[in-house]
Design a protein around this motif. Sequence first.
Motif, PDB file in Angstrom:
ATOM      1  N   ARG A 154       0.857  -1.184   0.000  1.00  0.00           N
ATOM      2  CA  ARG A 154       0.000   0.000   0.000  1.00  0.00           C
ATOM      3  C   ARG A 154       0.898   1.240   0.000  1.00  0.00           C
ATOM      4  O   ARG A 154       1.764   1.384   0.863  1.00  0.00           O
ATOM      5  N   ILE A 155       0.683   2.093  -0.985  1.00  0.00           N
ATOM      6  CA  ILE A 155       1.457   3.332  -1.099  1.00  0.00           C
ATOM      7  C   ILE A 155       0.588   4.488  -0.622  1.00  0.00           C
ATOM      8  O   ILE A 155      -0.449   4.790  -1.217  1.00  0.00           O
ATOM      9  N   TYR A 156       1.013   5.121   0.472  1.00  0.00           N
ATOM     10  CA  TYR A 156       0.271   6.247   1.046  1.00  0.00           C
ATOM     11  C   TYR A 156       0.913   7.573   0.626  1.00  0.00           C
ATOM     12  O   TYR A 156       2.113   7.640   0.368  1.00  0.00           O
ATOM     13  N   ASP A 157       0.090   8.593   0.567  1.00  0.00           N
ATOM     14  CA  ASP A 157       0.542   9.985   0.368  1.00  0.00           C
ATOM     15  C   ASP A 157       1.014  10.287  -1.052  1.00  0.00           C
ATOM     16  O   ASP A 157       1.643  11.327  -1.281  1.00  0.00           O
ATOM     17  N   PHE A 174      12.091   2.089  -7.826  1.00  0.00           N
ATOM     18  CA  PHE A 174      13.116   2.466  -6.858  1.00  0.00           C
ATOM     19  C   PHE A 174      13.584   1.257  -6.045  1.00  0.00           C
ATOM     20  O   PHE A 174      14.767   1.174  -5.664  1.00  0.00           O
ATOM     21  N   PHE A 175      12.683   0.306  -5.816  1.00  0.00           N
ATOM     22  CA  PHE A 175      13.043  -0.847  -4.974  1.00  0.00           C
ATOM     23  C   PHE A 175      12.482  -2.171  -5.479  1.00  0.00           C
ATOM     24  O   PHE A 175      12.796  -3.230  -4.925  1.00  0.00           O
ATOM     25  N   ALA A 176      11.633  -2.135  -6.536  1.00  0.00           N
ATOM     26  CA  ALA A 176      11.011  -3.373  -6.992  1.00  0.00           C
ATOM     27  C   ALA A 176      10.486  -3.202  -8.418  1.00  0.00           C
ATOM     28  O   ALA A 176      10.612  -2.130  -9.013  1.00  0.00           O
ATOM     29  N   LYS A 177       9.878  -4.259  -8.935  1.00  0.00           N
ATOM     30  CA  LYS A 177       9.275  -4.247 -10.267  1.00  0.00           C
ATOM     31  C   LYS A 177       7.762  -4.328 -10.123  1.00  0.00           C
ATOM     32  O   LYS A 177       7.244  -5.239  -9.472  1.00  0.00           O
ATOM     33  N   LEU A 178       7.061  -3.379 -10.720  1.00  0.00           N
ATOM     34  CA  LEU A 178       5.604  -3.364 -10.647  1.00  0.00           C
ATOM     35  C   LEU A 178       5.033  -4.496 -11.492  1.00  0.00           C
ATOM     36  O   LEU A 178       5.409  -4.673 -12.648  1.00  0.00           O
ATOM     37  N   VAL A 202      14.052 -11.378  -2.093  1.00  0.00           N
ATOM     38  CA  VAL A 202      13.871 -11.807  -0.707  1.00  0.00           C
ATOM     39  C   VAL A 202      15.085 -11.489   0.158  1.00  0.00           C
ATOM     40  O   VAL A 202      14.993 -11.466   1.386  1.00  0.00           O
ATOM     41  N   LYS A 203      16.254 -11.238  -0.463  1.00  0.00           N
ATOM     42  CA  LYS A 203      17.471 -10.971   0.309  1.00  0.00           C
ATOM     43  C   LYS A 203      17.623  -9.495   0.662  1.00  0.00           C
ATOM     44  O   LYS A 203      18.436  -9.139   1.494  1.00  0.00           O
ATOM     45  N   GLU A 204      16.857  -8.636  -0.002  1.00  0.00           N
ATOM     46  CA  GLU A 204      17.000  -7.208   0.220  1.00  0.00           C
ATOM     47  C   GLU A 204      16.036  -6.685   1.286  1.00  0.00           C
ATOM     48  O   GLU A 204      14.914  -7.177   1.418  1.00  0.00           O
ATOM     49  N   GLU A 205      16.496  -5.706   2.036  1.00  0.00           N
ATOM     50  CA  GLU A 205      15.644  -5.066   3.031  1.00  0.00           C
ATOM     51  C   GLU A 205      14.760  -4.034   2.335  1.00  0.00           C
ATOM     52  O   GLU A 205      15.238  -3.205   1.559  1.00  0.00           O
ATOM     53  N   LEU A 206      13.482  -4.079   2.607  1.00  0.00           N
ATOM     54  CA  LEU A 206      12.528  -3.216   1.920  1.00  0.00           C
ATOM     55  C   LEU A 206      12.317  -1.924   2.701  1.00  0.00           C
ATOM     56  O   LEU A 206      12.220  -1.934   3.927  1.00  0.00           O
ATOM     57  N   PRO A 207      12.224  -0.790   1.996  1.00  0.00           N
ATOM     58  CA  PRO A 207      12.047   0.492   2.684  1.00  0.00           C
ATOM     59  C   PRO A 207      10.622   0.678   3.198  1.00  0.00           C
ATOM     60  O   PRO A 207       9.674   0.104   2.660  1.00  0.00           O
ATOM     61  N   ASN A 208      10.478   1.466   4.237  1.00  0.00           N
ATOM     62  CA  ASN A 208       9.159   1.808   4.778  1.00  0.00           C
ATOM     63  C   ASN A 208       8.649   3.136   4.234  1.00  0.00           C
ATOM     64  O   ASN A 208       7.470   3.474   4.398  1.00  0.00           O
ATOM     65  N   SER A 209       9.557   3.879   3.596  1.00  0.00           N
ATOM     66  CA  SER A 209       9.170   5.151   2.996  1.00  0.00           C
ATOM     67  C   SER A 209      10.202   5.525   1.940  1.00  0.00           C
ATOM     68  O   SER A 209      11.289   4.941   1.874  1.00  0.00           O
ATOM     69  N   MET A 210       9.858   6.512   1.129  1.00  0.00           N
ATOM     70  CA  MET A 210      10.784   7.010   0.118  1.00  0.00           C
ATOM     71  C   MET A 210      10.377   8.430  -0.258  1.00  0.00           C
ATOM     72  O   MET A 210       9.235   8.861  -0.005  1.00  0.00           O
ATOM     73  N   VAL A 211      11.325   9.175  -0.817  1.00  0.00           N
ATOM     74  CA  VAL A 211      11.080  10.561  -1.211  1.00  0.00           C
ATOM     75  C   VAL A 211      11.008  10.629  -2.730  1.00  0.00           C
ATOM     76  O   VAL A 211      11.878  10.111  -3.431  1.00  0.00           O
ATOM     77  N   VAL A 212       9.945  11.255  -3.237  1.00  0.00           N
ATOM     78  CA  VAL A 212       9.732  11.400  -4.669  1.00  0.00           C
ATOM     79  C   VAL A 212       9.691  12.895  -5.009  1.00  0.00           C
ATOM     80  O   VAL A 212       9.049  13.683  -4.310  1.00  0.00           O
ATOM     81  N   ASP A 213      10.378  13.262  -6.078  1.00  0.00           N
ATOM     82  CA  ASP A 213      10.371  14.643  -6.560  1.00  0.00           C
ATOM     83  C   ASP A 213       9.156  14.835  -7.473  1.00  0.00           C
ATOM     84  O   ASP A 213       9.088  14.265  -8.567  1.00  0.00           O
ATOM     85  N   GLY A 216       9.348  19.341  -8.783  1.00  0.00           N
ATOM     86  CA  GLY A 216      10.369  20.099  -8.079  1.00  0.00           C
ATOM     87  C   GLY A 216      10.192  20.159  -6.576  1.00  0.00           C
ATOM     88  O   GLY A 216      10.984  20.803  -5.879  1.00  0.00           O
ATOM     89  N   ILE A 217       9.188  19.472  -6.043  1.00  0.00           N
ATOM     90  CA  ILE A 217       8.945  19.458  -4.597  1.00  0.00           C
ATOM     91  C   ILE A 217       9.108  18.036  -4.079  1.00  0.00           C
ATOM     92  O   ILE A 217       8.516  17.093  -4.616  1.00  0.00           O
ATOM     93  N   ASP A 218       9.930  17.865  -3.018  1.00  0.00           N
ATOM     94  CA  ASP A 218      10.120  16.546  -2.421  1.00  0.00           C
ATOM     95  C   ASP A 218       8.862  16.130  -1.663  1.00  0.00           C
ATOM     96  O   ASP A 218       8.358  16.876  -0.813  1.00  0.00           O
ATOM     97  N   CYS A 219       8.389  14.949  -1.983  1.00  0.00           N
ATOM     98  CA  CYS A 219       7.183  14.402  -1.335  1.00  0.00           C
ATOM     99  C   CYS A 219       7.529  13.028  -0.755  1.00  0.00           C
ATOM    100  O   CYS A 219       7.992  12.146  -1.480  1.00  0.00           O
ATOM    101  N   GLU A 220       7.351  12.876   0.542  1.00  0.00           N
ATOM    102  CA  GLU A 220       7.635  11.585   1.192  1.00  0.00           C
ATOM    103  C   GLU A 220       6.383  10.723   1.182  1.00  0.00           C
ATOM    104  O   GLU A 220       5.318  11.147   1.616  1.00  0.00           O
TER     105      GLU A 220
END
Length: 226
Positions: A154-157, A174-178, A202-213, A216-220
């Motif tokens: 689930r992608i919030y925000d 950024f971290f996976a394939k859709l 399965v070997k990689e640690e998955l992020p809980n958040s990320m920043v997207v531009d 021109g504005i950073d959105c977490e």
Amino acid sequence: MEEGQSSSTNLPAGSASRSSSPTTSWCRFFKEAAPEFQNLKFHSHVRGKKVSITRKDVVDEIQYWSSSVVGYVMGKKPYYHYFKSYVEKRWSKNFKLMYLKDGFFLVHFHDKTDVNKVLSRIHTFEGKPIILKRWSKNVNLEKEVLELVPIWIRIYDLPIHCRKAHVVSMVCSFFAKLIDMDDLELNQDKGRYLRVMVEVDVKEELPNSMVVDIHGIDCEITLEYE
């Protein structure tokens, strides 16, 4: 012994009648209770020898089970009744569920078209991938060692105007394939989050958040794994 007296009077009560009764097999009682036992017989030609089962012996069963899938849920084996409810809700109303060895299950469908329908999509149970394959008489019931697995996220925000497939694919890269994403029109909570399926290592640690531009504005954005 007095003259004319039978010697059988010295035998225990009932002995004479038992010895004169014909031999009866216990199978007779089952045949009377269940007529299907009439089809069972003793194959004297294989007694003490290697039994050889030919395709002719099982051709009907092969045909019957051909409308089945086998598989397992990655992780802990689900409880039977919970998984049965899942299959009934997601896959078909007309099926038979059996649990096999080592966490494998078999689902037999009354309608053969359900097999192709189920195998054409990726499925998860309580957020864990379901690994499926078509049943065959030589099906291998061994779990594969997988490095890439599908999971729902689930992608919030993420702003509503950024939820088109092309943009979401860029975000997930950024971290996976859709792999798949919920139909926004069917998602009652579409204003709160976007639900997507991605393929992850399965070997990689998955992020809980990320920043997207975004313009021109950073959105977490927040990521929640089902």
